[in-house]
Design an enzyme around this catalytic site. Structure first.
Site, mmCIF file in Angstrom:
data_model
loop_
_atom_site.group_PDB
_atom_site.id
_atom_site.type_symbol
_atom_site.label_atom_id
_atom_site.label_comp_id
_atom_site.label_asym_id
_atom_site.label_seq_id
_atom_site.Cartn_x
_atom_site.Cartn_y
_atom_site.Cartn_z
ATOM 1 N NE ARG A 71 -3.824 0.077 0.924
ATOM 2 C CZ ARG A 71 -4.652 -0.448 0.010
ATOM 3 N NH1 ARG A 71 -4.744 0.099 -1.179
ATOM 4 N NH2 ARG A 71 -5.359 -1.518 0.293
ATOM 5 C CG HIS A 163 -2.766 2.460 -7.888
ATOM 6 N ND1 HIS A 163 -2.907 3.188 -6.734
ATOM 7 C CD2 HIS A 163 -3.954 1.843 -8.063
ATOM 8 C CE1 HIS A 163 -4.116 3.017 -6.230
ATOM 9 N NE2 HIS A 163 -4.771 2.218 -7.013
ATOM 10 C CD GLU A 265 -5.042 5.082 -9.172
ATOM 11 O OE1 GLU A 265 -5.415 4.172 -9.948
ATOM 12 O OE2 GLU A 265 -5.592 5.298 -8.086
HETATM 13 O O1 TA6 Z 1 -7.340 2.992 -8.341
HETATM 14 C C1 TA6 Z 1 -8.456 3.102 -7.501
HETATM 15 C C2 TA6 Z 1 -8.790 1.721 -6.959
HETATM 16 O O2 TA6 Z 1 -9.212 0.867 -7.987
HETATM 17 C C3 TA6 Z 1 -9.827 1.858 -5.850
HETATM 18 O O3 TA6 Z 1 -11.077 1.358 -6.259
HETATM 19 C C4 TA6 Z 1 -9.216 1.058 -4.691
HETATM 20 O O4 TA6 Z 1 -9.579 -0.296 -4.779
HETATM 21 C C5 TA6 Z 1 -7.731 1.290 -4.958
HETATM 22 O O5 TA6 Z 1 -7.611 1.140 -6.368
HETATM 23 C C6 TA6 Z 1 -6.786 0.434 -4.161
HETATM 24 O O6 TA6 Z 1 -6.826 -0.876 -4.630
HETATM 25 P P1 TA6 Z 1 -5.957 -1.975 -3.831
HETATM 26 O O7 TA6 Z 1 -6.198 -3.254 -4.558
HETATM 27 O O8 TA6 Z 1 -4.501 -1.533 -3.899
HETATM 28 O O9 TA6 Z 1 -6.463 -1.926 -2.417
#
Ligand code: TA6
Length: 293
Positions: A71, A163, A265
């Site tokens: 994360r 991301h 992103e």
């Molecule tokens: O990029 C946005 C997203 O798709 C959100 O919907 C949320 O799920 C985020 O990514 C984080 O995803 P993750 O799988 O890293 O918890």
């Protein structure tokens, strides 16, 4: 490689053990910018300004280990965006990549290239002979370039995104500029499509939307730093913050940390890219940071 180059690399690129014994490579540019990237997921974990200020958010609640997503930093989304038949956001961010090149560019930038090819587990999930490479070039700016090659006899389609978790200090006092009149898919309103009417995006609640065919460059202004985000070969921009409710549902996001981060992103997330056999897709983003005070 000349001795001078070897010395330069030794003075500007270092390795240490990281997740699952994979390397974390640290880059230092003569400007004082620093970066660290993990072979696990080819994920940039840290990008710091010469002042020492951290520019990317990284959770301190990480559930580390093979198969677990990290994360924060800049996770690589490939070949799937979001939920679906593959692991969330695809397998690229939870697989080991290999450093295949460390070099110094003519301009003195410090560069590392990592490569992913499918192992047996990936081939059971996604049966295509692909090769993915990520170039990370650090100078006074951060340039990431992703190449995807179709080495298969069949076409395949994929989504991808950088991301990026920007460290904003306080999301309630951060803004994103440049998205006015862009159409977006709102993942919090049944994936309905809307048009952005605001010149300046402000944040006071959960947001999770993909702006279609978004401008090549956007600005994120925050108490921590000002960022200019420029993309190429990527049609869309996702803006995401889970806010208080979402934060509480995420074990790897400390209470209240939603205010410290904002994801902007650059990606191809609304329309997959299709590669025919032998074709290559190149995409990239350039991040420029400015820190005051
Ligand atoms: O990029 C946005 C997203 O798709 C959100 O919907 C949320 O799920 C985020 O990514 C984080 O995803 P993750 O799988 O890293 O918890």
């Amino acid at each position: 490689m000349s001795k001078a180059e070897t010395d330069f690399i030794e003075n500007h690129i270092a390795r240490e053990a990281g997740v699952a014994g994979l390397s974390v490579v640290s880059l230092v540019h003569s400007s004082g910018y620093r970066l660290s990237i993990s072979e696990y997921g080819a994920q940039i974990l840290s990008w710091t300004h010469p002042s020492g200020r951290e520019l990317l958010y990284l959770s301190d609640r990480l559930a580390l280990g093979l198969g677990k997503a990290i994360r924060g930093g800049i996770p690589l989304v490939f070949p799937q965006f979001g939920r679906g038949p593959l692991p969330a956001h695809g397998f690229a961010r939870i697989k080991p990549w290999k450093v295949v090149r460390e070099q110094v560019t003519d301009s003195g930038a410090v560069s590392v290239t990592l490569r992913l090819t499918p192992d047996a587990e990936v081939l059971t999930m996604w049966p295509y002979a692909f090769l993915a490479e990520l170039d990370v070039v650090l100078s006074e700016v951060l340039v990431m370039t992703m190449r995807v090659v179709n080495g298969d006899a069949s076409p395949f389609s994929f989504c991808s995104a950088f991301h990026t978790y920007f460290a904003v200090g306080d999301c309630e006092h951060s803004v994103v500029k440049g998205l006015k009149n862009s159409k977006f898919v709102d993942f919090l309103r049944g994936r309905q499509e809307y048009t952005e009417e605001r010149d300046i995006l402000t944040f006071d609640s959960p947001i999770d939307r993909a702006y279609r065919n978004s401008p090549e460059s956007l600005v994120l202004e925050s108490p921590n730093a000002r960022f200019v985000i420029t993309k190429q070969g990527l049609d869309d921009t996702v803006v995401w913050n889970p806010w208080l409710e979402g934060n509480r549902s995420m074990a790897d996001l400390a209470e209240g940390d939603y205010l410290k981060m904002l994801c902007v992103e650059s990606g191809n997330v609304l329309n997959p890219v299709t590669l025919n056999p032998g074709e290559i897709h190149i995409s990239g983003q350039l991040l420029r940071a400015g820190v005051s005070g």
